[in-house]
Write a protein that holds these residues in place. Structure first.
Motif, short mmCIF file in Angstrom:
data_model
loop_
_atom_site.label_atom_id
_atom_site.label_comp_id
_atom_site.label_asym_id
_atom_site.label_seq_id
_atom_site.Cartn_x
_atom_site.Cartn_y
_atom_site.Cartn_z
N ALA B 346 0.87 -1.19 0.00
CA ALA B 346 0.00 0.00 0.00
C ALA B 346 0.90 1.23 0.00
O ALA B 346 2.07 1.14 0.36
N THR B 347 0.35 2.35 -0.43
CA THR B 347 1.15 3.57 -0.49
C THR B 347 0.48 4.67 0.31
O THR B 347 -0.75 4.80 0.29
N VAL B 348 1.31 5.44 1.02
CA VAL B 348 0.80 6.60 1.76
C VAL B 348 1.65 7.81 1.41
O VAL B 348 2.78 7.65 0.94
N PRO B 349 1.13 9.01 1.62
CA PRO B 349 2.00 10.18 1.46
C PRO B 349 3.22 10.01 2.37
O PRO B 349 3.07 9.61 3.53
N ARG B 350 4.38 10.34 1.84
CA ARG B 350 5.62 10.03 2.56
C ARG B 350 5.64 10.61 3.98
O ARG B 350 6.12 9.97 4.92
N THR B 351 5.08 11.81 4.14
CA THR B 351 5.13 12.45 5.46
C THR B 351 4.26 11.74 6.48
O THR B 351 4.37 12.00 7.67
N ARG B 352 3.38 10.86 6.04
CA ARG B 352 2.52 10.14 6.98
C ARG B 352 3.11 8.79 7.39
O ARG B 352 2.50 8.05 8.17
N LEU B 353 4.28 8.47 6.87
CA LEU B 353 4.88 7.16 7.15
C LEU B 353 5.06 6.87 8.65
O LEU B 353 4.63 5.80 9.12
N PRO B 354 5.67 7.79 9.41
CA PRO B 354 5.91 7.45 10.83
C PRO B 354 4.61 7.10 11.55
O PRO B 354 4.54 6.10 12.26
N GLU B 355 3.58 7.92 11.34
CA GLU B 355 2.29 7.68 12.00
C GLU B 355 1.69 6.34 11.58
O GLU B 355 1.21 5.56 12.42
N VAL B 356 1.76 6.06 10.30
CA VAL B 356 1.15 4.83 9.78
C VAL B 356 1.88 3.60 10.33
O VAL B 356 1.26 2.60 10.70
N LEU B 357 3.20 3.69 10.43
CA LEU B 357 3.96 2.54 10.93
C LEU B 357 3.61 2.24 12.38
O LEU B 357 3.50 1.07 12.79
N VAL B 358 3.42 3.30 13.17
CA VAL B 358 3.03 3.10 14.58
C VAL B 358 1.67 2.40 14.63
O VAL B 358 1.47 1.45 15.40
#
Lengths: 409, 477
Positions: B346-358
């Protein structure tokens, strides 16, 4: 604008959305019944539904300044997105921007420049285009060499189809394969499939160094050898352009990158070409690149020929001695744009150039002609019946009622 | 169990491809019962292996005349069940169409048949100083035809883009064997609608590409690879944002998390990553040799500033391969932890990566599942890998629920359900998470333009309800 039209349209869009047809709205301005400038998607959809119900063709435009192709016959209106010009989402860390279609490129550039980011495209008159117009035209300019085509960097769109349907195509992320890519045919369709109401584009970091290497010669064909040598070198410049304007012939190689990279690439370019270039950096480079970009923008004649890059010499040989023509060639693509000075006889020039080019080129597209020309707009390439059938099928997916004008030459 | 093909169809197919290239024996069909996503298995009624455009055309004509679905298949490395032989279909494989027809170095183009292995094209272009840029992880086995069908990416598409950027023309076989040429490198790209762009990524649902023309790029003069070790995923994620924020455009930026590092280091693929590291970040630059060290210096400074405990740098091929090893062998290493692995995409906006990983980690805890993350950090393309045992039905159920929640989460933050693996059958029913009914109907209508009878790769990509409404827009007109 007839009273009947105004009264009827006033039922579906506010008065302030209606404007008088005139040359201010581009080439088709004077012939339109009315110009509608909606301020939101609902008004776009209402206008299109009204047009479908009244048998009025819709020609989508941004500012109208770059409208090309064949003018519709019969009743038509211009639908301008110029009042839909806000930036909706700009996240510099994602290098993406979502904006309404009417946002001007110069306004967009001001916003992104604050973060040293940009849209690396350079079609003719780029800053005065709208974002939606850019997407509808699908033109990248010679910077595609280093950055790829515009269509690869439009990540998402919202559009209104010929029956007023609102569609969200693509998305906001740089990698996305969720479903069939029905966004792609909309890019470059010149409004024939749908009215683009917003776009999400991928941005790029501004290069630290923007350098233009310039080599002058007496004739275009003298520059073909160095140009092709640079195109075959181990570096990939941002663009490689051959120009002739007012009989001055130049090869321009644009390099982007860190200072050390630009220096090294310059050495590689000069070694490949076998001659030293004059290097222009920074703001001066951009000014020169912009002036070359806009060659022929105001000309009555715009003729575009396409070959594989290895055959560019044959194409240039045709126009080499026609020194009254302005020429701009994208060396990496193998395309050639021909225009003429305002005082020249554009129709006569078209006669001289067109047939010679059609013998060599895979495609010759007459994009713009003076009024009353004996030539017609269009492409020399014959598309197969099967391709035409597929194109008609795709048109029906978006605009089964044929409300949106397909003015592609 | 699929029903056998009618005898007349078998005779016709044998006549076209020869006896040896039509597979109907059940024990040989087992090989074709799934693609790389082995959770779905359906044996095809038969497998046909044509050798040319003409043979593909004739095969498709015979099958469609008998109202039999055609399932196109490349190397079968796809990860979305796209090559699954649904709807009692016959697999048409491109394995024998593996010729590189032309390397046109003077125009930096190559023309290939669809069965050419991705990495083989790059090898063939190498003597000309050229290469083919899209590099999916399976590039040593996947085919160009499969790449076209899936619009494949790879680690280096951060800088170079995905397959659709490189395909300039296609010869395709459409419904009932009609052969059509689309596009052309020497033609005006805007003279007609972008049918090439529409076909690429259509997952075999529009037709079969039998000849592919692609652009090649000059081989970069030099490469620098950095490996940054971080205590936390958040810190590695911040380093990615920081590197992009100062205007650098690496060729690749990849992250592996602690669970993956532990799996790799405990396997025969051990790469020397510290097992207590929260994350490892690989950053690669390529291009003109002279500028690479300066770029690498600036990226290294970003890593250090964001808390990297160590940063290694490599310029030579062997050393670079060593730094990449932990990333490239991640999937293989996970095999020793659990019998089954669901590779999400899946793909997310790069800046949302930390939040999504948590939040993905929280989902793992909530569903009591082990999730290891390996991903293309530069373009926000996540690959949460869920480890499980398919014989444990309760666990299988939790995997499915967690998987759906991961996709919903990615969509919620502005992302999408697949960045490079495609929809296939695996994500077909999740399409409504990202597309509304109007968009799905438009996609169905677009398929109907190419495949009016719905006989190419049916039951894939679009939810079945949408496929049932196909005639609504396009087919009727």
């Amino acid at each position: 604008m007839t009273e009947r039209v105004t009264t009827s349209l006033s039922d579906v869009v506010p008065e302030e959305a209606l404007s008088l047809p005139s040359t201010d709205w581009g080439r088709f301005g004077p012939g339109a019944n009315v110009v509608v400038c909606p301020s939101n998607v609902d008004e776009v959809a209402a206008t299109i539904r009204w047009a479908g119900a009244t048998g009025t063709r819709v020609v989508p435009i941004g500012t109208g300044r770059h409208t090309e192709g064949n003018e519709p016959s019969g009743d038509f209106l211009l639908l301008s997105t110029s009042r839909m010009a806000s930036v909706q989402i700009y996240e510099p860390g994602d290098l993406t921007l979502t904006a309404e279609a009417g946002l001007g490129i110069s306004a967009l550039s001001k916003v992104t420049a604050e973060n040293r980011q940009w849209l690396p495209f350079d079609p003719v008159d780029f800053p005065r285009r709208s974002l939606g117009g850019l997407g509808a035209a699908g033109q990248t300019g010679p910077l595609w060499t280093g950055y790829g085509e515009l269509k690869n960097h439009i990540l998402g769109m919202t559009v209104v189809c010929g029956d007023g349907r609102f569609l969200k195509l693509g998305g906001r992320v740089v990698k996305n394969v969720a479903g069939f890519d029905i966004l792609r045919p909309v890019v470059g369709s010149r409004g024939a499939l749908a009215v683009i109401t917003s776009l999400t584009v991928r941005l790029f970091p501004r290069p630290v160094v923007d350098r233009l290497l310039v080599l002058e010669a007496k004739s275009l064909v003298d520059l073909v050898g160095p140009a092709r040598a640079v195109a075959m070198a181990s570096v990939l410049p941002a663009s490689i352009v051959l120009v002739r304007e007012r009989n001055v012939c130049q090869l321009l190689v644009r390099l982007h990158g860190a200072a050390e990279t630009a220096d090294a690439d310059q050495r590689t370019v000069e070694a490949a070409a076998g001659v030293p270039f004059v290097a222009v950096d920074g703001g001066s480079a951009r000014v020169l690149a912009d002036s070359v970009r806009d060659i022929g923008g105001e000309s009555d004649l715009a003729l575009h020929a396409f070959v594989l890059p290895s055959r560019l010499r044959e194409l240039l040989a045709i126009v080499n001695d026609m020194v009254d023509l302005n020429v701009c060639a994208d060396v990496y693509r193998g395309s050639l744009r021909v225009s003429c000075a305002p005082e020249a006889d554009a129709d006569e020039i078209a006669t001289r150039v067109r047939h010679g080019m059609e013998r060599v080129a895979e495609d010759v597209v007459v994009e713009r002609l003076p009024r009353g020309s004996t030539h017609s707009l269009g492409t020399s390439r014959v598309r197969s019946d099967a391709v035409l059938e597929l194109e008609r099928g795709v048109k029906r997916v978006f605009d089964a009622g044929n409300v949106l004008w397909d003015g592609r030459p | 169990m699929s029903s056998p093909l009618p005898a007349a169809v078998v005779r016709s197919l044998r006549e076209i491809v020869g006896r040896g290239h039509l597979i109907t024996e059940p024990d040989r069909l087992v090989v074709y019962e799934s693609d790389g996503l082995t959770a779905y298995r359906v044996p095809p009624r038969a497998v046909v292996l044509p050798a040319s455009t003409e043979e593909v055309s004739r095969v498709v004509a015979v099958l469609h005349a008998a109202n039999i679905a055609v399932i196109p298949r490349g190397a079968g490395t796809g990860l979305s069940g796209g090559a699954l032989a649904t709807a009692e279909g016959v697999v048409v494989g491109t394995a024998r169409m593996n010729a590189i027809l032309e390397i046109d170095a003077s125009n930096r183009l190559a023309r290939v048949q669809p069965g050419v292995i991705n990495a083989r094209l790059t090898e063939a272009a190498k003597p000309h100083g050229l290469y083919y840029a899209p590099d999916p992880s399976s590039q040593s086995t996947c085919t160009l035809g499969g790449n076209v069908a899936e619009n494949s990416g790879g680690p280096h598409c951060l800088k170079y883009g995905v397959t659709s950027r490189y395909v300039t023309s296609l010869t395709v076989v459409l419904a009932h064997g009609r052969v059509v040429s689309l596009g052309g490198a020497g033609a005006d790209p805007n003279a007609s609608l972008d049918l090439v762009g529409l076909f690429v990524g259509s997952e075999g649902c529009f037709g079969i590409a039998t000849e592919i023309e692609v652009r090649l790029l000059p081989i970069a003069e030099g490469v620098r690879t950095l490996l940054g070790i971080f205590d936390t995923m958040e810190a590695a994620g911040r380093a990615v944002t920081s590197i992009m924020g100062i205007g650098l455009l690496p060729a690749a930026m990849e992250i592996v998390d602690n669970a993956t590092i532990r799996a790799v280091e405990a396997s025969v693929f051990a790469a020397g990553y510290p097992i207590d590291a929260g994350a490892a970040l690989i950053v690669e630059f390529d291009g003109t040799e002279a500028g690479l060290d300066a770029d690498a210096d600036r990226a290294e400074a970003c890593c250090v500033q964001e808390g990297a405990s160590a940063v290694q740098r490599a310029a030579e091929a062997d050393h670079r391969a060593a730094l990449w090893k932990g990333r490239k062998k991640a999937f293989g290493a996970m095999g020793r932890i659990a019998p089954d692995l669901l590779v999400q995409d899946a793909t997310v906006p790069r800046t949302r990566l930390p939040e999504v990983l948590v939040r993905i980690a929280e989902l793992g805890e909530r569903y009591d599942l082990k999730i290891a993350n390996v991903f293309h950090a530069g373009d926000g393309n996540l690959h949460p890998n869920i480890l499980f045992d398919r014989l444990d039905l309760d666990e299988l159920d939790r995997v499915e629920r967690a998987s759906k929640e991961i996709m919903a989460l990615c969509v919620e933050v502005g992302g999408t359900i697949t960045g490079e693996h495609g929809v296939g059958i695996d994500k077909r029913d999740y399409m409504p998470l990202v597309h509304g009914p109007e968009e799905l109907a438009a996609m169905a209508a677009a398929k109907a333009v190419f495949d009016p009878d719905g006989l190419f790769n049916p039951d894939k990509v679009l939810p079945l309800r949408t496929q049932g409404t196909e005639p609504a827009a396009g087919a009727e007109a």
